[in-house]
Each structure stands twice: as C-alpha cells, then as structure tokens.
Design a protein around this motif. Structure first.
Motif, PDB file in Angstrom:
ATOM      1  N   LEU A   1      -9.496  12.212   2.491  1.00 35.33           N
ATOM      2  CA  LEU A   1      -9.047  11.142   1.602  1.00 35.33           C
ATOM      3  C   LEU A   1      -7.553  10.889   1.759  1.00 35.33           C
ATOM      4  O   LEU A   1      -7.106   9.741   1.818  1.00 35.33           O
ATOM      5  CB  LEU A   1      -9.382  11.504   0.149  1.00 35.33           C
ATOM      6  N   LEU A   2      -6.800  11.954   1.855  1.00 33.81           N
ATOM      7  CA  LEU A   2      -5.351  11.826   2.042  1.00 33.81           C
ATOM      8  C   LEU A   2      -5.031  11.145   3.369  1.00 33.81           C
ATOM      9  O   LEU A   2      -4.181  10.248   3.434  1.00 33.81           O
ATOM     10  CB  LEU A   2      -4.690  13.198   1.972  1.00 33.81           C
ATOM     11  N   ILE A   3      -5.724  11.535   4.433  1.00 32.16           N
ATOM     12  CA  ILE A   3      -5.521  10.916   5.745  1.00 32.16           C
ATOM     13  C   ILE A   3      -5.877   9.428   5.687  1.00 32.16           C
ATOM     14  O   ILE A   3      -5.166   8.586   6.233  1.00 32.16           O
ATOM     15  CB  ILE A   3      -6.349  11.636   6.831  1.00 32.16           C
ATOM     16  N   PHE A   4      -6.963   9.090   4.999  1.00 27.97           N
ATOM     17  CA  PHE A   4      -7.397   7.697   4.864  1.00 27.97           C
ATOM     18  C   PHE A   4      -6.340   6.862   4.143  1.00 27.97           C
ATOM     19  O   PHE A   4      -5.976   5.765   4.593  1.00 27.97           O
ATOM     20  CB  PHE A   4      -8.730   7.656   4.103  1.00 27.97           C
ATOM     21  N   ILE A   5      -5.808   7.373   3.033  1.00 23.29           N
ATOM     22  CA  ILE A   5      -4.824   6.628   2.246  1.00 23.29           C
ATOM     23  C   ILE A   5      -3.525   6.452   3.038  1.00 23.29           C
ATOM     24  O   ILE A   5      -2.962   5.358   3.097  1.00 23.29           O
ATOM     25  CB  ILE A   5      -4.571   7.328   0.898  1.00 23.29           C
ATOM     26  N   VAL A   6      -3.060   7.525   3.664  1.00 28.07           N
ATOM     27  CA  VAL A   6      -1.822   7.438   4.449  1.00 28.07           C
ATOM     28  C   VAL A   6      -2.008   6.498   5.643  1.00 28.07           C
ATOM     29  O   VAL A   6      -1.134   5.685   5.946  1.00 28.07           O
ATOM     30  CB  VAL A   6      -1.363   8.841   4.907  1.00 28.07           C
TER      31      VAL A   6
ATOM     32  N   ASN B   1      -4.076   3.922   5.870  1.00 28.98           N
ATOM     33  CA  ASN B   1      -4.101   2.541   5.390  1.00 28.98           C
ATOM     34  C   ASN B   1      -2.703   2.048   5.059  1.00 28.98           C
ATOM     35  O   ASN B   1      -2.363   0.900   5.338  1.00 28.98           O
ATOM     36  CB  ASN B   1      -4.991   2.409   4.147  1.00 28.98           C
ATOM     37  N   TYR B   2      -1.891   2.902   4.472  1.00 32.75           N
ATOM     38  CA  TYR B   2      -0.523   2.510   4.135  1.00 32.75           C
ATOM     39  C   TYR B   2       0.267   2.197   5.405  1.00 32.75           C
ATOM     40  O   TYR B   2       0.986   1.204   5.471  1.00 32.75           O
ATOM     41  CB  TYR B   2       0.178   3.615   3.344  1.00 32.75           C
ATOM     42  N   VAL B   3       0.114   3.030   6.420  1.00 31.33           N
ATOM     43  CA  VAL B   3       0.833   2.814   7.684  1.00 31.33           C
ATOM     44  C   VAL B   3       0.378   1.504   8.327  1.00 31.33           C
ATOM     45  O   VAL B   3       1.205   0.709   8.797  1.00 31.33           O
ATOM     46  CB  VAL B   3       0.633   4.000   8.644  1.00 31.33           C
ATOM     47  N   LEU B   4      -0.929   1.250   8.346  1.00 25.80           N
ATOM     48  CA  LEU B   4      -1.438   0.006   8.937  1.00 25.80           C
ATOM     49  C   LEU B   4      -0.954  -1.215   8.162  1.00 25.80           C
ATOM     50  O   LEU B   4      -0.587  -2.238   8.752  1.00 25.80           O
ATOM     51  CB  LEU B   4      -2.963   0.021   8.980  1.00 25.80           C
TER      52      LEU B   4
ATOM     53  N   TYR C   1       1.807  -1.463   6.330  1.00 30.50           N
ATOM     54  CA  TYR C   1       3.246  -1.599   6.572  1.00 30.50           C
ATOM     55  C   TYR C   1       3.490  -2.223   7.944  1.00 30.50           C
ATOM     56  O   TYR C   1       4.326  -3.110   8.099  1.00 30.50           O
ATOM     57  CB  TYR C   1       3.915  -0.229   6.474  1.00 30.50           C
ATOM     58  N   GLN C   2       2.757  -1.778   8.942  1.00 31.98           N
ATOM     59  CA  GLN C   2       2.890  -2.310  10.301  1.00 31.98           C
ATOM     60  C   GLN C   2       2.493  -3.776  10.345  1.00 31.98           C
ATOM     61  O   GLN C   2       3.153  -4.592  10.991  1.00 31.98           O
ATOM     62  CB  GLN C   2       2.028  -1.489  11.267  1.00 31.98           C
ATOM     63  N   ALA C   3       1.410  -4.146   9.642  1.00 33.02           N
ATOM     64  CA  ALA C   3       0.953  -5.536   9.635  1.00 33.02           C
ATOM     65  C   ALA C   3       1.972  -6.435   8.945  1.00 33.02           C
ATOM     66  O   ALA C   3       2.186  -7.576   9.375  1.00 33.02           O
ATOM     67  CB  ALA C   3      -0.400  -5.637   8.931  1.00 33.02           C
ATOM     68  N   GLN C   4       2.598  -5.957   7.883  1.00 31.59           N
ATOM     69  CA  GLN C   4       3.601  -6.766   7.188  1.00 31.59           C
ATOM     70  C   GLN C   4       4.790  -7.066   8.092  1.00 31.59           C
ATOM     71  O   GLN C   4       5.396  -8.126   7.984  1.00 31.59           O
ATOM     72  CB  GLN C   4       4.092  -6.047   5.926  1.00 31.59           C
ATOM     73  N   LYS C   5       5.127  -6.144   8.959  1.00 29.36           N
ATOM     74  CA  LYS C   5       6.261  -6.342   9.858  1.00 29.36           C
ATOM     75  C   LYS C   5       5.915  -7.283  11.009  1.00 29.36           C
ATOM     76  O   LYS C   5       6.752  -8.055  11.457  1.00 29.36           O
ATOM     77  CB  LYS C   5       6.729  -5.004  10.428  1.00 29.36           C
ATOM     78  N   THR C   6       4.686  -7.244  11.513  1.00 25.24           N
ATOM     79  CA  THR C   6       4.351  -7.966  12.740  1.00 25.24           C
ATOM     80  C   THR C   6       3.708  -9.324  12.494  1.00 25.24           C
ATOM     81  O   THR C   6       3.892 -10.228  13.305  1.00 25.24           O
ATOM     82  CB  THR C   6       3.403  -7.129  13.618  1.00 25.24           C
TER      83      THR C   6
END
Length: 83
Positions: free
Chosen positions: A38-43, A45-48, A50-55
């Motif tokens: 669950l922790l890996i899933f949440i982290v 999703n957050y990384v993806l 954040y990356q999408a907001q930048k690109t």
C-alpha cells in the motif's frame, strides 16, 4: 527448598525463550506485506502525478459563447456592441 524453587524458575524461563524463538507471527507478516504494498502504491502514484504535472501542458479553457458574453455584459450594465 531453594534448589527446587530455582529449578522451577529456570525451567519456566527456558520455556519462555523457546516460545519467543519460534518465529514471526503469520498475521504480522501479512500485515507488513500489505502495508508495504500500500505504501509503495501511494508513493508511486504521487511520483507519477508530480511527473505528469511537470510534463503535461496546461488544460485549454473552453471558449465562451457569444450568447454568454452578451449575457455577462448585460448583467454588469455594459451595453453590448451593436445594440
């Protein structure tokens, strides 16, 4: 009398040590596994996100129709051009 008491105390201590060395509780292993996933899933999703907001480019706004613009101007008290 002291020897008997000491012997019983030593035996009970030996049993406690044996019980603790038996291994991990299976419920604890499952809980850690599910919590870790669950922790890996949440982290992830957050990384993806954040990356999408930048690109990704920002969303384009829908054009406002002439009818709506005319209605807005009339509400504000400004006469529409051509009237």
């Amino acid at each position: 009398m002291e020897d008997e008491f000491a012997g019983q105390n030593f035996e009970s201590t030996g049993n406690v040590i044996k019980d603790e060395a038996a291994g991990f509780n299976p419920g604890l292993i499952v809980l850690l596994l599910v919590g870790g996933l669950l922790l890996i899933f949440i982290v992830g999703n957050y990384v993806l996100y954040y990356q999408a907001q930048k690109t990704l480019p920002p969303k384009k706004k829908k054009p406002v129709s002439k009818k709506k613009m005319k209605r807005e101007r009339l509400k504000q008290g400004v006469s529409a051009p051509g009237e």
